[in-house]
Design an enzyme around this catalytic site. Structure first.
Site, PDB file in Angstrom:
ATOM      1  N   CYS A   1     -10.545  -1.774   0.388  1.00 12.23           N
ATOM      2  CA  CYS A   1      -9.191  -1.474   0.889  1.00 12.23           C
ATOM      3  C   CYS A   1      -8.699  -0.220   0.185  1.00 12.23           C
ATOM      4  O   CYS A   1      -9.358   0.810   0.237  1.00 12.23           O
ATOM      5  CB  CYS A   1      -8.258  -2.669   0.687  1.00 12.23           C
ATOM      6  SG  CYS A   1      -8.054  -3.204  -1.020  1.00 12.23           S
TER       7      CYS A   1
ATOM      8  N   ARG B   1      -6.485  -6.278  -1.576  1.00  8.30           N
ATOM      9  CA  ARG B   1      -6.481  -6.853  -0.229  1.00  8.30           C
ATOM     10  C   ARG B   1      -7.900  -7.205   0.209  1.00  8.30           C
ATOM     11  O   ARG B   1      -8.138  -8.216   0.881  1.00  8.30           O
ATOM     12  CB  ARG B   1      -5.844  -5.880   0.771  1.00  8.30           C
ATOM     13  CG  ARG B   1      -4.339  -5.749   0.673  1.00  8.30           C
ATOM     14  CD  ARG B   1      -3.811  -4.686   1.632  1.00  8.30           C
ATOM     15  NE  ARG B   1      -4.145  -3.335   1.207  1.00  8.30           N
ATOM     16  CZ  ARG B   1      -3.908  -2.230   1.909  1.00  8.30           C
ATOM     17  NH1 ARG B   1      -3.369  -2.324   3.124  1.00  8.30           N
ATOM     18  NH2 ARG B   1      -4.224  -1.042   1.432  1.00  8.30           N
TER      19      ARG B   1
END
Length: 310
Positions: free
Chosen positions: A260, A265
Site C-alpha cells: 500500500c 493497509r
C-alpha cells in the site's frame, strides 16, 4: 438485560454444571474471534487482549476491559530507523503483559481493524503465529453496547521467549524488483484506492504525501482493502473473499505480495489472504513510500502525474 449481562449469565450457568478447562480455546484454528466469544472470555487468564488503533488516543477514552494498549507508531516499530519492532522489543512488551506460550492473543482496533491487522502481521513475524483478530473490531464492540473501561491493566510479568529468526512474511524492495524486472512468478496486489493506484493522487485525503512519484508497481492488480469487510466491520465470508480475489486473478495458485503506502493497509489484506484464505502471502511494508521514491525503478502511471503535476 444488555448483551454483556446475557453473556455473563450464560457463562455462569455453564460454570455451574461443568468444570471449566484451564484454557478456553479460541474457536479452534479460526484466525478470528467474535465479540460474543470475547465478552464471555474476558476473565480467562489465558486470554490477553491488545488494542492497536489508528487513533492512538482512543484507548484512554475507553477500551475493552483488560486490554493492553499498543501504540503502533512507537510500540510496534523501531523508533530510530524505519523498521518494525525487534524481537527483543516485542518480547519485552509481551512479558510485561503476562503473555505466555499458552496465551490466546486477541488484537482489535478502530477503522475496521486496520492497524490491528498490521499488529497481527508483526506478531506473526516474531513467532506469535496464533494471534487472533476480534471480528468487527472496536466498531462492532461499541455497536453491541459492550463495556469499555478506562483503567490501565497490570499483569504479572511472564518469561516468554520469542525466536530470533523472523518468519518469512515480509517482502523487500529486491523481492518486488525480482517480480517486475526478473520475471518471478509472484502476484502483486496494490490495496490502495483507485485514485492512488492510477496516480491521480499521491495519498488519501488528509494524509501526508511521502512519495515523489505517483502510480503503481508494474503488473500489480488493484483491490482496495476496504472491500474485504462488511458494513459492521466484520470480515466478509471466506467464500465471498475467495470469489472477489479470484475475479482479479488472485486465486492462491502462486505466491502473493501485498503493498500500500506504508504497509499497514496491505497488512489487512495480508491477513485476509494468508490467515483467512490460507494463501502464500508476504507484505511489502516499504510499499509505495519506498518504491515511489526509489531511483531507477519502473512505474506505471495511467494518469501521467509527474512531480505532482499533470
Amino acid at each position: 438485560m444488555n448483551n454483556f449481562s446475557k453473556h455473563v449469565a450464560a457463562l455462569a450457568a455453564t460454570v455451574a454444571v461443568a468444570v471449566v478447562p484451564t484454557m478456553v480455546m479460541a474457536q479452534d484454528d479460526n484466525p478470528l474471534v467474535t465479540v460474543d466469544w470475547l465478552a464471555e472470555n474476558l476473565s480467562d487468564p489465558n486470554v490477553r487482549v491488545f488494542e492497536v488503533s489508528v487513533d492512538t488516543g482512543v484507548y484512554e477514552r475507553g477500551h475493552i476491559p483488560g486490554a493492553v494498549n499498543l501504540a503502533w507508531h512507537t510500540d510496534l516499530v523501531d523508533t530510530v530507523r524505519r523498521d518494525i519492532v525487534s524481537s527483543e522489543g516485542l518480547e519485552a512488551i509481551l512479558q510485561q503483559a503476562g503473555v505466555t506460550e499458552d496465551t490466546t492473543v486477541v488484537l482489535y482496533g478502530d477503522n475496521n481493524n486496520w492497524f490491528a491487522a498490521w499488529g497481527a502481521w508483526v506478531f506473526d513475524i516474531h513467532g506469535i503465529h496464533d494471534v487472533k483478530l476480534l471480528d468487527g473490531g472496536r466498531k462492532l464492540w461499541e455497536a453491541e453496547g459492550l463495556p469499555l473501561d478506562t483503567a490501565t491493566p497490570e499483569y504479572a510479568a511472564s518469561t516468554i521467549d520469542l525466536p530470533d529468526e523472523a518468519a518469512p512474511l515480509r517482502a523487500r524492495l529486491t523481492d518486488v524488483l525480482d517480480v517486475v524486472e526478473g520475471g518471478a512468478n509472484v502476484s502483486l496486489v496494490d490495496i490502495r484506492g483507485p485514485k492512488e493506484f492510477s496516480g491521480e493522487i499521491f495519498a488519501p485525503e488528509g494524509v501526508q504525501e511521502l512519495s515523489v512519484r505517483a502510480g503503481h508497481i508494474p503488473g500489480a492488480v488493484n483491490f482496495p482493502w476496504g472491500g474485504a469487510v462488511n458494513e459492521n466491520g466484520t470480515f466478509k465470508s471466506a467464500e465471498e473473499l475467495k470469489a472477489a480475489f479470484a475475479a482479479i486473478g488472485i486465486d492462491g495458485s502462486k505466491p502473493i505480495i501485498t503493498y500500500c503506502r506504508i504497509g499497514e493497509r496491505s497488512s489487512h489484506t495480508w491477513f485476509v489472504l494468508n490467515r483467512i484464505l490460507g494463501y502464500d502471502v508476504r507484505n511489502y511494508d516499504g510499499s509505495w513510500t519506498e518504491y515511489g521514491n526509489a531511483v531507477g525503478v519502473p512505474i506505471e502511471n495511467p494518469t501521467g502525474t509527474v512531480w505532482g503535476r499533470i
